[in-house]
Scaffold this active site. Sequence first.
Site, PDB file in Angstrom:
ATOM      1  N   LYS A 112       2.265  -3.450   7.171  1.00  0.00           N
ATOM      2  CA  LYS A 112       2.654  -3.794   5.863  1.00  0.00           C
ATOM      3  C   LYS A 112       4.165  -3.203   5.638  1.00  0.00           C
ATOM      4  O   LYS A 112       4.878  -3.925   4.624  1.00  0.00           O
ATOM      5  CB  LYS A 112       1.608  -2.770   4.855  1.00  0.00           C
ATOM      6  N   THR A 164       0.845  -1.121  -0.223  1.00  0.00           N
ATOM      7  CA  THR A 164       0.008   0.118   0.009  1.00  0.00           C
ATOM      8  C   THR A 164       1.089   1.208  -0.197  1.00  0.00           C
ATOM      9  O   THR A 164       2.039   1.215   0.410  1.00  0.00           O
ATOM     10  CB  THR A 164      -0.787  -0.146   1.332  1.00  0.00           C
ATOM     11  N   ASP A 165       0.317   2.284  -0.312  1.00  0.00           N
ATOM     12  CA  ASP A 165       0.821   3.619  -0.624  1.00  0.00           C
ATOM     13  C   ASP A 165       1.031   4.160   0.955  1.00  0.00           C
ATOM     14  O   ASP A 165       1.791   5.070   1.272  1.00  0.00           O
ATOM     15  CB  ASP A 165       0.197   4.860  -1.298  1.00  0.00           C
ATOM     16  N   GLU A 166       0.223   3.473   1.903  1.00  0.00           N
ATOM     17  CA  GLU A 166       0.094   3.958   3.471  1.00  0.00           C
ATOM     18  C   GLU A 166       1.648   3.791   4.088  1.00  0.00           C
ATOM     19  O   GLU A 166       1.733   4.292   5.083  1.00  0.00           O
ATOM     20  CB  GLU A 166      -0.948   3.275   3.949  1.00  0.00           C
ATOM     21  N   TYR A 175      -1.827  -0.817  10.776  1.00  0.00           N
ATOM     22  CA  TYR A 175      -1.744  -1.069   9.592  1.00  0.00           C
ATOM     23  C   TYR A 175      -0.505  -1.120   8.888  1.00  0.00           C
ATOM     24  O   TYR A 175      -0.135  -2.011   8.273  1.00  0.00           O
ATOM     25  CB  TYR A 175      -3.226  -1.017   8.804  1.00  0.00           C
TER      26      TYR A 175
END
Length: 357
Positions: free
Chosen positions: A167, A137-139, A163
């Site tokens: 990741k 993810t870009d998060e 989260y």
Amino acid sequence: MDFKRNILITGGAGFIGSHVVRLFVTKHPDYRIVNLDKLTYAGNLENLRDIENMPNYVFVKADITDIETMRKVMADYNIDGVIHLAAESHVDRSILNPFEFANTNVMGTLSLLQAAREYWEKSAQGYEGKLFYHISTDEVYGALKPGKELFTETTPYSPHSPYSASKASSDHFVRAYHDTYGMPTIVTNCSNNYGPYQFPEKLIPLFINNIRHHKPLPVYGKGENVRDWLFVEDHARAIELIFHKGKVADTYNIGGFNEWRNIDLIKVLIATVDRLLGNPDGHSLELITFVTDRQGHDLRYAIDSTKLKNELGWEPSLQFEEGIEKTVKWYLDNQTWLDNITSGDYQKYYEDMYSNR
Ligand code: NAD
Ligand code: TYD
């Protein structure tokens, strides 16, 4: 039947995974696609009803943290490619239960990496022709200030939520398996996805469902946070392309250059649902309810996917307005899918169906 490739897709019963499985099963009849999923609350085999009887599709119910089973699956199906999507994926749940996220996203990824490494290292061709492709993810890049800056492949990792921290950690393990053991890996980091089959705890399906039932729409904070939205089938297409053409050990950002403030997006959603339901213009605006902000709520995500466009020629196929129209229509046409999930009936269905396998 002998298959040209044997590909393990994890998390294939989830939102993005189901689109990836469908694309591979239909586009590559000469590949065997093994969908491995634990069927957590987010896993739903209804998402794959249309392809479940295809001769090149296999479903395995298993937990990626169970390394013995991962070893067995690698060997039983002679796996030569892994596309890893299985994860706990909802930020709000990660705030409530960070341990589950570390367990699945970090330990699960590590177990899968290790099982793949052991199996491939002892095969006659070693790592040749193999690939471990990790979906992220870009998060992991953290939060951007308002403005024009975008996340690129060289933006340093700075995750904030449990989260995104889990990741980020799994991304690091994947790269470490390349750097240490020479395993062929690729990592991609994608922006927020939307489209059919998304679990209705995420913003877009939750709000479509609530508008349909004329229930309040809980907007966190002032609705000023910005997300960059990509139609899920465009993400699946990017994954299929990168799996075949991506450079080993590389990273690609995937996004649609499509930033929206939450409150503006919610107004588009309301207008679309109201129009399609035949409600008067503005009918559901009264449902907007500002609620306490999410803890540590990242202000802005925005991704630069120029590298993917320049190197592999990928571009999103849908304009956002088309994507939203298609998505709202899908949820309104598939109310049973939504109702089954929100009533919890589907969980029992699976327990009954798979208890003897
Ligand atoms: P999802 O929550 O809809 O699906 C996750 C799937 O993984 C479910 O089918 C679930 O049953 C399965 N799963 C969970 N724990 C498991 C375990 N221990 N063993 C086996 N299977 C397990 O998630 P999603 O939105 O489809 O996201 C898929 C992947 O893409 C995730 O890795 C996520 O981090 C990443 N991603 C998501 C987005 C997004 O906007 N949704 C954006 C970028 C990246
Ligand atoms: P979400 O779909 O949970 O994705 P992510 O947190 O991974 O970006 O949320 C998208 C945005 O919408 C995010 O800024 C949080 C916000 N949001 C709300 O305002 N209300 C809600 O009920 C939800 C689920 C999200």
